[in-house]
Design an enzyme around this catalytic site. Sequence first.
Site, mmCIF file in Angstrom:
data_model
loop_
_atom_site.group_PDB
_atom_site.id
_atom_site.type_symbol
_atom_site.label_atom_id
_atom_site.label_comp_id
_atom_site.label_asym_id
_atom_site.label_seq_id
_atom_site.Cartn_x
_atom_site.Cartn_y
_atom_site.Cartn_z
ATOM 1 N N TYR A 198 -24.167 -23.550 -12.987
ATOM 2 C CA TYR A 198 -23.289 -25.003 -13.774
ATOM 3 C C TYR A 198 -23.428 -24.356 -15.455
ATOM 4 C CZ TYR A 198 -21.733 -27.532 -9.720
ATOM 5 O OH TYR A 198 -20.864 -28.081 -9.512
ATOM 6 N N TYR A 230 -24.481 -23.117 -3.895
ATOM 7 C CA TYR A 230 -26.481 -23.120 -4.582
ATOM 8 C C TYR A 230 -27.141 -24.418 -4.111
ATOM 9 C CZ TYR A 230 -23.687 -27.163 -6.703
ATOM 10 O OH TYR A 230 -22.914 -28.219 -7.269
ATOM 11 N N ARG A 265 -25.461 -25.788 -1.478
ATOM 12 C CA ARG A 265 -24.169 -26.941 -1.093
ATOM 13 C C ARG A 265 -22.575 -25.363 -1.670
ATOM 14 N NH1 ARG A 265 -22.040 -30.577 -3.713
ATOM 15 N NH2 ARG A 265 -20.950 -30.530 -1.337
ATOM 16 N N HIS A 309 -17.478 -25.391 -3.843
ATOM 17 C CA HIS A 309 -16.202 -26.281 -4.104
ATOM 18 C C HIS A 309 -15.939 -26.383 -5.698
ATOM 19 C CE1 HIS A 309 -20.637 -27.968 -5.265
ATOM 20 N NE2 HIS A 309 -20.080 -28.687 -6.101
ATOM 21 N N HIS A 337 -14.931 -29.294 -8.402
ATOM 22 C CA HIS A 337 -14.918 -30.379 -8.194
ATOM 23 C C HIS A 337 -13.597 -31.339 -8.727
ATOM 24 C CE1 HIS A 337 -19.837 -31.651 -7.880
ATOM 25 N NE2 HIS A 337 -19.794 -30.448 -8.198
#
Lengths: 243, 162
Positions: free
Chosen positions: A111, A150, A160, A163, A165
Amino acid sequence: MSDYADGSPIVLPDDPSFGPEVQVDYPGYRSTRWRAPQRRLVTLPEEMHDVAGPVFGAETIGELDHDLTRQYDGEPLGERIIVTGRVLDEDGRPQRGVLVEVWQANAAGRYHHVVDQHPAPLDPNFAGAGRCLTDDEGRYRFVTVKPGAYPWGNHENAWRPAHIHFSVFGRQFLQRLVTQMYFPGDPLFPYDPIFTSVRDPRSRELLVARLDMGLTKPEWALGFEWDIVLGRDGNGTTPMENR
Amino acid sequence: MTLPRTASQTVGPYYEIGLCRRPDNELAARDVAGAFELSGRLFDGEGAPIVDGMIEAWDAVGRRWGRSGTDGDGRFSFWLTKPDAQDGRAPRLDVYVFARGLLRHQLTRVYFPDEAEANGADPVLSSLDDAERATLTAEQDDGSLRFDIRMQGEQATVFFEH
């Protein structure tokens, strides 16, 4: 609550009685422990179902806000994808002109955020944020790259699944939804306590987008379709024309 | 036919990327007459500040909306003028709390300390006991208002079904 001895996450068995609700105190997701409310929730008067929510005008959206691949001079690395779908209420009514905001990791699973220290490369051409308003059919559309999986610190060897958000407003205040869209066939699903906090397997499936070859643009990008269903657009006691 | 609703998932720790790209915490401009700051801190069940939370505030009568992330002290902040009352209800803000560890956002309300009469007659506040009401009423703090939110514990904030 500790994890199992082999470091695998706590995964509670399916429970269809939860329907679309997450288990907010799901023990597999450790951060719920000190954050999920424990007291009974107080019921508000029925009139709350007819309280309209905020409306965001077209002026709040930049021309390229829906295209996460065109926010810098260069193109981000990764698989280019189109993600689109309709925002509906549970009676199937399209939610027109509502704000949809997305954010995600880059193709390497990192991120663009100071707290994320996963040693995967940042992409100088990818911030990972987009927003748009739904059209007259309630449809949103984003162009982006497929995010990577990640690691995170929830339990030993926790990862995870990929995905995106999503933050969605309906027309009524109580329709507000923040959720995550997943990609079909991800082998990490059974190991992810955020995904499995949705205890009804049918509801979990609804968080997974569908590859659509009709949306897929030859020689350019894979297309994924994912509809979002919010709670009822009003409780039915107010005439439509007043809304 | 009723469609199955999409389940909620946490905003996670990185919501700021998508949701706080622009300052959105002014329901009223700071220089408007009567504007004041409403700020507070978000706490978890151990009394630790939640530094990756996000608060959204909605004045349903005046149709004014705002959003504030929490900082390293768990602090959020809004600028507003006091909402108008409507239909015998006390003035209020409807407030959503989002955070890593919250699989679904939680709904609470801010009521105002200088509205004793309206608060006393408000049907929602009247349905609560004194301690619960106190968790929903902001406190005067030197020209500003303070409204702390506690997710758990003895003084846990009242949250509503939604």
